[in-house]
Design a protein around this motif. Structure first.
Motif: not given
Length: 472
Positions: A269-272, A407-419
């Protein structure tokens, strides 16, 4: 690959050059604006460097425009990343295209008396361009066996978009009025709008059972148009019948594919993702490298004026040539990563371990380039620093994007990239404070020694990747 996919990839690279990272060609535009007299009305006294009249207020104003633009570019990642993940590609790109078009329209009516318009215009160009980059990264799903190479290629063309401001300078030197140039760019900003609806997915790239991309872009536009015509021509009952047939089946297929994807993403998940030490080491790696980068960009003209005051124009042009060539150098790191992934280890080595080995080699090379760049600036090696910059700029930005995508799921890419880029943007605010201290060449050296020490500490990122590789 389909014709649609090929056109999407090719035009994405063209879009990156024309509309994405133009802000990083700021030194070329700064020289044009200086000749036009922007911010000069606030100078009580000016000193001549070649053909350019400058003063401390003048230089700090230009640097502040660049600083605010690059910071806004970075911190916009969180809201835009959320919009991209939550509402899809079309929504995020519509906002980005609007910012891009409106910014060029502002510049087209700007004059030295309204120089303050540079601040909102450059901020919108930087922010809009960054979001165009994020939306194009997802096209890696079209070529899954060469993901690293494509990510670095996209980031490389993003770097090469400095050619836009360089061409501004060339056109201006050949007698074309600056306002005419901005008007032309306002017209050219239609191109990203066309790509949004013709060659980009409404939400995200969807893969079918065969691993190929489902129809998107123009096909989705035609589908929406067909549904609109059908709804306007039939009664309420016939609409229900239509919705229960092919379109309903396709919707059910899309829903089921989304459900399958979401069930897979529950594993991480995004939290993990946010709890991962590698996410935070990657974030620190970007913060340090980006501060080094924007400080070099923002202080370049001032640095040249201190050591080669009679050749400012020559080295400004050379700076643009170097960054334009970054588009050719960028895929090198991606190719290295893909080769390591493909050939490292034996048949018993897992795909994840090979991927981590490729990421380790990539980040290690980038970290070494960062150190060498600091050293070349300290010893006032202009040519050496520009050569290293050619590789470091694209390796850093592409490496961070590639690490998140791999290294992380593409579904979270936008938010991880943004942070990640939000943090990098806030940290890069130090650039303006550092710039205010470098009017003296001795203090300039002290700042660069300080940056060298910070860059050495950023090697914690490849070190952590290596530890995970050894554990696996």
């Amino acid at each position: 690959m389909t014709v649609l996919g090929t056109l999407s990839l090719i035009t994405a690279l063209l879009e990156m050059v024309l509309a994405a990272g133009v802000i990083f060609g700021w030194p070329s535009l700064q020289l044009v604006l200086m000749q036009e007299g922007y911010f000069a009305f606030n100078c009580s006294s000016a000193s001549s460097n070649g053909t350019f009249a400058t003063c401390s207020f003048n230089e700090s104003s230009y640097n502040l425009v660049f600083t605010l633009s690059t910071v806004a570019l970075m911190i916009s990642g969180i809201p835009f990343g959320y919009i991209f993940d939550k509402f899809g590609t079309w929504t995020s790109r519509i906002i980005a295209c609007f910012l891009n078009t409106f910014a060029w329209a502002l510049l087209a009516v700007m004059s030295p008396q309204t120089a303050g318009l540079l601040f909102p215009a450059m901020i919108m160009i930087a922010v809009g361009g960054k979001q165009l980059l994020v939306s194009n990264v997802q096209l890696t799903d079209l070529i899954s066996n060469r993901k690293s190479t494509y990510v670095y290629l996209v980031d490389g063309t993003y770097d090469s978009s400095v050619v836009v401001f360089f061409l501004f300078k060339v056109a201006y030197d050949n007698g074309i009025h600056l306002r005419t140039i901005f008007q032309f760019m306002a017209c050219l900003s239609v191109f990203p709008w066309l790509r949004t609806f013709l060659l980009m997915p409404k939400n995200k790239i969807q893969l079918n059972k065969n691993g190929n991309a489902a129809k998107y872009g123009i096909f989705e536009v035609l589908h929406l148009a067909k549904r609109t015509q059908t709804n306007s021509a039939v009664t309420f009952e016939s609409q229900n019948q239509v919705n229960s047939n092919p379109s309903e089946e396709s919707n059910q297929e899309q829903i089921s594919s989304v459900d399958m994807k979401q069930s897979k993403e529950k594993e991480l998940s995004l939290k993990l993702c946010l709890k991962s030490p590698l996410f935070w080491s990657n974030l620190i790696f970007l913060c340090v490298g980006y501060l080094r980068l924007v400080f070099f960009f923002g202080s370049y003209i001032t640095w040249i004026s201190q050591i080669q005051p009679d050749r400012i124009n020559f080295f400004a042009n050379l700076f643009s040539y170097i960054l334009i060539a970054a588009g050719l150098a960028a895929p090198i790191n991606g190719v290295i990563g893909d080769v390591v992934v493909k050939y490292s280890g034996d048949s018993n080595t897992s795909r994840n371990t090979r991927k981590l080995r490729g990421l380790f080699v990539s980040t290690l090379i980038t970290g070494c380039l960062q150190i060498i760049l600091n050293i070349t600036v300290i010893i006032n090696s202009i040519y050496g620093s520009l050569i290293i910059l050619l590789f470091f700029r694209s390796f850093l930005m592409g490496g961070v994007s590639n690490f998140l995508a791999q290294n992380f799921p593409m579904v979270h890419f936008g938010q991880l990239y943004g942070i990640t880029f939000f943090a990098g943007g806030l940290f890069s605010l130090l650039q303006y404070a550092l710039f205010l201290t470098i009017q003296d060449s001795f203090l300039f050296s002290i700042v660069n020694y300080l940056l060298l020490g910070i860059c050495i500490l950023s090697f914690v990122h490849p070190f952590l990747i290596l530890i995970k590789v050894l554990k696996d």
